[in-house]
Design an enzyme around this catalytic site. Structure first.
Site, mmCIF file in Angstrom:
data_model
loop_
_atom_site.group_PDB
_atom_site.id
_atom_site.type_symbol
_atom_site.label_atom_id
_atom_site.label_comp_id
_atom_site.label_asym_id
_atom_site.label_seq_id
_atom_site.Cartn_x
_atom_site.Cartn_y
_atom_site.Cartn_z
ATOM 1 C CB ALA A 185 -0.927 -0.051 1.073
ATOM 2 C CD GLU A 390 11.029 -3.628 -4.831
ATOM 3 O OE1 GLU A 390 10.803 -2.361 -4.515
ATOM 4 O OE2 GLU A 390 10.583 -4.659 -4.115
#
Ligand SMILES: *[C@@H]1O[C@H](CO)[C@@H](O)[C@H](O)[C@H]1NC(C)=O
Ligand SMILES: *[C@@H]1O[C@H](CO)[C@@H](O)[C@H](O)[C@H]1NC(C)=O
Length: 431
Positions: A185, A390
């Site tokens: 999140a 990432e």
């Protein structure tokens, strides 16, 4: 010595291991200089044993690890690092202040709303804005875009994704490229990248990218964890929430949420997980306990015959990782590496000076062991090119200032484009 301190640390973890929201008060972020793979494994052990909050994974001699320490675990963790002779330094003294500054920045950015910036992919849009954007694209481009409502999140939010195709997915000779974002999140900058990819494929297709639309079918899921994402928007004390928001009283009466990226049914609950339901890396009471991961599973399985790429997008640290998290390489690891390296090097050519270089490799060998990850599940069920991406953090960690979104979007798009072209090439050759 090490055993003794680890036992001590485990006792501390009982009180400090809660994944409750915190105001950031008294929290600090520390850089750690890794010397070897076993230092990386030590960080991973601490992630499980004291619920150490890892902001950024590091590479020996390459990139420092960033960890957030709490008033409860700071002394123990730093003492342990000192004992092992591992160098560390203060990276961010006051997380609370950084969270408040970030909140102001994001608010101001939204208020400015100059032309172009009002687009949801140049901002940190709320769930409802993302939903409206996707509905609007689907309504405006019915010949190209289909919106799918795949089911509901734990708290009942619709989980929607777009299928983008010149043939409405009817031409089964085309490979499928699937990307999803916002599984964790707090990794806010991931959703803009997914939305910008939609924008570039549909609203703003450029001549040089026409082949990407003609030759490939796309599935884009911009928010994988809508409950967690909305929770991070409540106030600055919930901003660093990572997991889902599911409640399972049989598993825990105190703690909410599961690490979706440990919840997939691949070597589930074996390595790189914490059995503490309050921990950041708790894999859930069972594999696929979370409706959100079941939806991703179903997208993968429904399209597995021709799904060529699965890009599971996270933030941050400039990594491109592939399976398996248990140190075993998939049979096509050479091509996995080549596509990942091509993608990473194209993004490197566009990097900002303060960004790290992209690093590419097997997630266990260059970082540490994990189980139940989305990347591994995609690989296991037969997606040839299944990755964890990432994005850059520029030292801000999860709190990437909105001024950087546009750069991350364009840089990442170039990487996605290269990986799509190579994957298409290998698809034609039956690889
Ligand atoms: C922030 O939101 C959380 C979750 O609703 C709540 O517990 C907390 O009191 C709020 N904090 C502030 C400062 O409003
Ligand atoms: C690692 O996981 C993969 C995927 O489940 C599996 O094929 C492989 O056999 C595992 N390796 C070991 C050493 O257990």
């Amino acid at each position: 010595m090490y055993v003794i301190s680890l036992v001590f640390v485990l006792i501390v973890s009982v009180t400090a291991g809660r994944n409750e929201p915190n105001s950031g008060a008294g929290y600090s972020v520390h850089g750690i200089k890794l010397r070897s793979h076993s230092d990386q494994e030590l960080i991973s052990e601490l992630q499980q044993s004291v619920n150490l909050d890892v902001w950024q994974y590091g590479l020996p001699e390459g990139q420092d690890t960033l960890v957030m320490l709490s008033p409860e675990n700071r002394i123990e963790v730093l003492d342990l690092l000192d004992e092992k002779g591992i160098e560390h330094y203060l990276h961010l003294a006051d997380v609370e202040q950084a969270l408040e500054a970030h909140e102001d920045e994001v608010r101001q950015w939204k208020q400015q709303g100059r032309s172009g910036r009002s687009a949801p992919f140049n901002d940190y849009p709320r769930y409802a804005e993302v939903d409206a954007y996707m509905e609007n694209i689907a309504a405006q481009y019915p010949n190209l875009v289909t919106i799918v409502n795949a089911g509901k999140s734990f708290e009942g939010r619709d989980m929607k994704y777009l299928k983008i195709s010149t043939t409405n997915f009817a031409d089964t000779s085309k490979p499928i490229y699937f990307m999803d974002a916002m599984m964790h999140a707090r990794e806010w900058v991931t959703t803009p990248v997914a939305l910008y990819s939609i924008h570039r494929l549909v609203e703003n297709l450029r001549d040089q990218d026409r082949d990407l639309l003609e030759d490939i079918d796309w599935i884009i899921l911009p928010i994988t964890n809508p409950d967690g994402y909305e929770y991070t928007h409540l106030n600055s004390s919930t901003r660093l929430w990572r997991t889902t928001r599911s409640i399972n009283l049989e598993v825990s009466e105190d703690c909410v949420g599961v690490d979706a990226n440990r919840n997939f049914d691949v070597n589930w609950n074996t390595i790189g997980v914490s059995t503490n339901p309050c921990a950041q890396t708790f894999p859930g009471g069972s594999a696929f306990s979370e409706p959100e991961t079941r939806i991703i599973r179903d997208i993968l399985l429904e399209n597995i015959d021709r799904m060529q790429v699965y890009m599971n997008i996270h933030s941050h640290g400039n990594w491109l990782l592939y399976g398996f998290g248990n140190y075993t390489l998939p049979p096509n690891n050479i091509h996995l590496h080549i596509v990942g390296a091509a993608m990473g090097s194209v993004m490197d050519t566009m990097k900002l000076p303060q960004a790290d270089w992209y690093k590419v490799g097997n997630s266990a060998m260059i970082l540490y062991g994990t189980s139940g990850s989305a990347q591994d599940y995609g690989q296991l069920v037969g997606v040839p090119f299944s990755y964890t991406l990432e994005l850059p953090g520029y030292g801000y960690g999860f709190l990437v200032p909105p001024q950087y979104i546009e750069h991350i979007n364009t840089e990442t798009w170039e990487g996605i484009a290269v990986s799509a072209r190579l994957a298409r090439l290998y698809h034609r050759s039956g690889l």
